[in-house]
Write a protein that holds these residues in place. Structure first.
Motif, PDB file in Angstrom:
ATOM      1  N   VAL A  45       0.888  -1.110  -0.142  1.00 37.75           N
ATOM      2  CA  VAL A  45       0.081  -0.089   0.145  1.00 37.75           C
ATOM      3  C   VAL A  45       0.848   1.289   0.107  1.00 37.75           C
ATOM      4  N   GLN A  46       1.961   1.144   0.805  1.00 41.08           N
ATOM      5  CA  GLN A  46       2.803   2.541   0.948  1.00 41.08           C
ATOM      6  C   GLN A  46       3.524   2.477  -0.429  1.00 41.08           C
ATOM      7  N   HIS A  47       4.001   1.387  -1.031  1.00 42.99           N
ATOM      8  CA  HIS A  47       4.651   1.563  -2.512  1.00 42.99           C
ATOM      9  C   HIS A  47       3.649   2.221  -3.245  1.00 42.99           C
ATOM     10  N   THR A  48       2.346   1.966  -3.452  1.00 41.21           N
ATOM     11  CA  THR A  48       1.661   2.326  -4.517  1.00 41.21           C
ATOM     12  C   THR A  48       1.269   3.946  -4.092  1.00 41.21           C
ATOM     13  N   ALA A  82       2.211   7.223  -6.549  1.00 36.57           N
ATOM     14  CA  ALA A  82       1.176   8.107  -6.785  1.00 36.57           C
ATOM     15  C   ALA A  82       1.498   9.688  -6.349  1.00 36.57           C
ATOM     16  N   LEU A  83       2.352   9.631  -5.186  1.00 35.64           N
ATOM     17  CA  LEU A  83       2.772  10.970  -4.778  1.00 35.64           C
ATOM     18  C   LEU A  83       4.040  11.364  -5.021  1.00 35.64           C
ATOM     19  N   ALA A  84       4.652  10.695  -5.970  1.00 35.75           N
ATOM     20  CA  ALA A  84       6.117  10.983  -6.193  1.00 35.75           C
ATOM     21  C   ALA A  84       6.273  12.275  -6.779  1.00 35.75           C
ATOM     22  N   HIS A  85       7.253  13.163  -6.180  1.00 36.32           N
ATOM     23  CA  HIS A  85       7.370  14.599  -6.474  1.00 36.32           C
ATOM     24  C   HIS A  85       8.856  14.492  -7.244  1.00 36.32           C
ATOM     25  N   GLY A  86       8.879  15.500  -8.392  1.00 37.12           N
ATOM     26  CA  GLY A  86       9.979  15.788  -9.144  1.00 37.12           C
ATOM     27  C   GLY A  86      10.182  14.402 -10.203  1.00 37.12           C
ATOM     28  N   SER A  87       9.682  13.468 -10.082  1.00 39.26           N
ATOM     29  CA  SER A  87       9.590  12.602 -11.215  1.00 39.26           C
ATOM     30  C   SER A  87       8.987  12.836 -12.386  1.00 39.26           C
ATOM     31  N   ALA A  88       9.410  11.934 -13.439  1.00 42.24           N
ATOM     32  CA  ALA A  88       8.629  12.351 -14.701  1.00 42.24           C
ATOM     33  C   ALA A  88       7.078  12.343 -14.628  1.00 42.24           C
ATOM     34  N   PRO A  89       6.131  13.238 -15.225  1.00 41.68           N
ATOM     35  CA  PRO A  89       4.731  13.208 -14.985  1.00 41.68           C
ATOM     36  C   PRO A  89       4.482  11.735 -15.517  1.00 41.68           C
ATOM     37  N   LEU A  90       3.552  11.190 -15.033  1.00 33.43           N
ATOM     38  CA  LEU A  90       3.020   9.826 -15.363  1.00 33.43           C
ATOM     39  C   LEU A  90       2.051   9.975 -16.575  1.00 33.43           C
ATOM     40  N   GLN A 121      -4.891   0.211  -8.675  1.00 33.43           N
ATOM     41  CA  GLN A 121      -4.475  -0.388  -7.358  1.00 33.43           C
ATOM     42  C   GLN A 121      -4.764   0.466  -6.194  1.00 33.43           C
ATOM     43  N   LEU A 122      -4.892   1.839  -6.288  1.00 33.10           N
ATOM     44  CA  LEU A 122      -5.353   2.482  -5.065  1.00 33.10           C
ATOM     45  C   LEU A 122      -6.933   1.911  -4.618  1.00 33.10           C
ATOM     46  N   ARG A 123      -7.565   2.237  -5.625  1.00 32.06           N
ATOM     47  CA  ARG A 123      -9.096   1.665  -5.474  1.00 32.06           C
ATOM     48  C   ARG A 123      -9.387   0.250  -4.779  1.00 32.06           C
ATOM     49  N   ASP A 124      -8.300  -0.590  -5.139  1.00 32.91           N
ATOM     50  CA  ASP A 124      -8.338  -1.950  -4.611  1.00 32.91           C
ATOM     51  C   ASP A 124      -7.916  -1.890  -3.058  1.00 32.91           C
ATOM     52  N   HIS A 125      -6.816  -1.087  -2.958  1.00 35.61           N
ATOM     53  CA  HIS A 125      -6.271  -0.795  -1.536  1.00 35.61           C
ATOM     54  C   HIS A 125      -7.646  -0.313  -0.525  1.00 35.61           C
ATOM     55  N   ILE A 126      -8.175   0.678  -1.349  1.00 34.72           N
ATOM     56  CA  ILE A 126      -9.262   1.313  -0.438  1.00 34.72           C
ATOM     57  C   ILE A 126     -10.563   0.438  -0.312  1.00 34.72           C
ATOM     58  N   ARG A 127     -10.586  -0.415  -1.214  1.00 35.17           N
ATOM     59  CA  ARG A 127     -11.632  -1.408  -1.022  1.00 35.17           C
ATOM     60  C   ARG A 127     -11.425  -2.547   0.215  1.00 35.17           C
ATOM     61  N   LEU A 128     -10.184  -2.608   0.354  1.00 37.46           N
ATOM     62  CA  LEU A 128      -9.723  -3.551   1.501  1.00 37.46           C
ATOM     63  C   LEU A 128      -9.614  -2.575   2.853  1.00 37.46           C
ATOM     64  N   LEU A 129      -9.178  -1.350   2.757  1.00 41.35           N
ATOM     65  CA  LEU A 129      -9.181  -0.758   3.961  1.00 41.35           C
ATOM     66  C   LEU A 129     -10.304  -0.134   4.497  1.00 41.35           C
ATOM     67  N   LEU A 130     -11.288   0.099   3.798  1.00 41.57           N
ATOM     68  CA  LEU A 130     -12.500   0.775   4.195  1.00 41.57           C
ATOM     69  C   LEU A 130     -13.240   0.138   5.076  1.00 41.57           C
ATOM     70  N   PRO A 131     -13.599  -1.215   5.389  1.00 38.75           N
ATOM     71  CA  PRO A 131     -14.084  -2.105   6.247  1.00 38.75           C
ATOM     72  C   PRO A 131     -13.258  -2.313   7.557  1.00 38.75           C
ATOM     73  N   ILE A 132     -12.118  -2.199   7.340  1.00 43.66           N
ATOM     74  CA  ILE A 132     -11.178  -1.983   8.658  1.00 43.66           C
ATOM     75  C   ILE A 132     -11.796  -0.709   9.419  1.00 43.66           C
ATOM     76  N   ARG A 139      -3.680   6.647   2.041  1.00 43.05           N
ATOM     77  CA  ARG A 139      -2.880   6.985   3.199  1.00 43.05           C
ATOM     78  C   ARG A 139      -3.371   7.191   4.654  1.00 43.05           C
ATOM     79  N   TRP A 140      -4.456   7.835   4.613  1.00 41.48           N
ATOM     80  CA  TRP A 140      -5.203   8.030   5.715  1.00 41.48           C
ATOM     81  C   TRP A 140      -5.964   6.847   6.227  1.00 41.48           C
ATOM     82  N   LEU A 141      -6.450   5.881   5.298  1.00 41.72           N
ATOM     83  CA  LEU A 141      -7.085   4.818   5.741  1.00 41.72           C
ATOM     84  C   LEU A 141      -6.075   3.816   6.384  1.00 41.72           C
ATOM     85  N   LEU A 142      -5.020   3.767   5.652  1.00 38.42           N
ATOM     86  CA  LEU A 142      -3.797   2.847   6.292  1.00 38.42           C
ATOM     87  C   LEU A 142      -3.467   3.085   7.664  1.00 38.42           C
TER      88      LEU A 142
END
Length: 147
Positions: free
Chosen positions: A43-46, A50-58, A69-80, A132-135
């Motif tokens: 989750v932290q890697h994703t 997503a928040l990488a600063h100074g890197s080439a634009p995605l 990937q973020l939606r999958d993580h959120i789907r897992l973290l929301l019930p917690i 990040r907040w959900l994590l």
């Protein structure tokens, strides 16, 4: 607040009252089984990508991948996060703030990715902050934060 009719479940589950910290440590025993399935490093890697600063634009394809990937993580973290809310007294300021935040996250995660590159980047960044907040609501995160 989620835009769903009462009694209807969104793709991310039923929105409910939430809290940031349980008052009773025994509340962790009531957490959904998803709590043991969370790979915090992944989750932290994703989030980092997503928040990488100074890197080439995605590019749009990379944004689509990160959004999924973020939606999958959120789907897992929301019930917690929702399960941890069970110990908070309804109608308190903390309960209202927490509920509003989870309603916002549920709404944002349920939206599709915008077609424009700039708006898609902003949307992915917003999902990353929500993730990040959900994590930080997971018992593992809270144990690490407590000496």
């Amino acid at each position: 607040m989620t835009g769903e009719p009462p009694g209807r479940v969104s793709p991310f589950g039923q929105a409910g009252p939430e809290e940031t910290e349980p008052r009773d440590p025994a509340a962790d025993a009531d957490l959904p089984e998803a709590a043991v399935l969370v790979d915090a490093a992944a989750v932290q890697h994703t989030i980092g990508r997503a928040l990488a600063h100074g890197s080439a634009p995605l590019h749009h394809g990379e944004l689509v991948e990160l959004e999924a990937q973020l939606r999958d993580h959120i789907r897992l973290l929301l019930p917690i996060a929702r399960a941890r809310a069970a110990v908070l007294r309804p109608s308190t300021a903390q309960w209202l703030r927490y509920r509003a935040r989870l309603d916002w996250i549920t709404n944002q995660a349920g939206r599709g990715l915008d077609g424009g590159l700039h708006s898609a980047r902003q949307q992915v960044r917003s999902l990353a902050h929500d993730c990040r907040w959900l994590l930080r609501q997971t018992p593992e995160w809270n144990r690490k934060a407590t000496p």
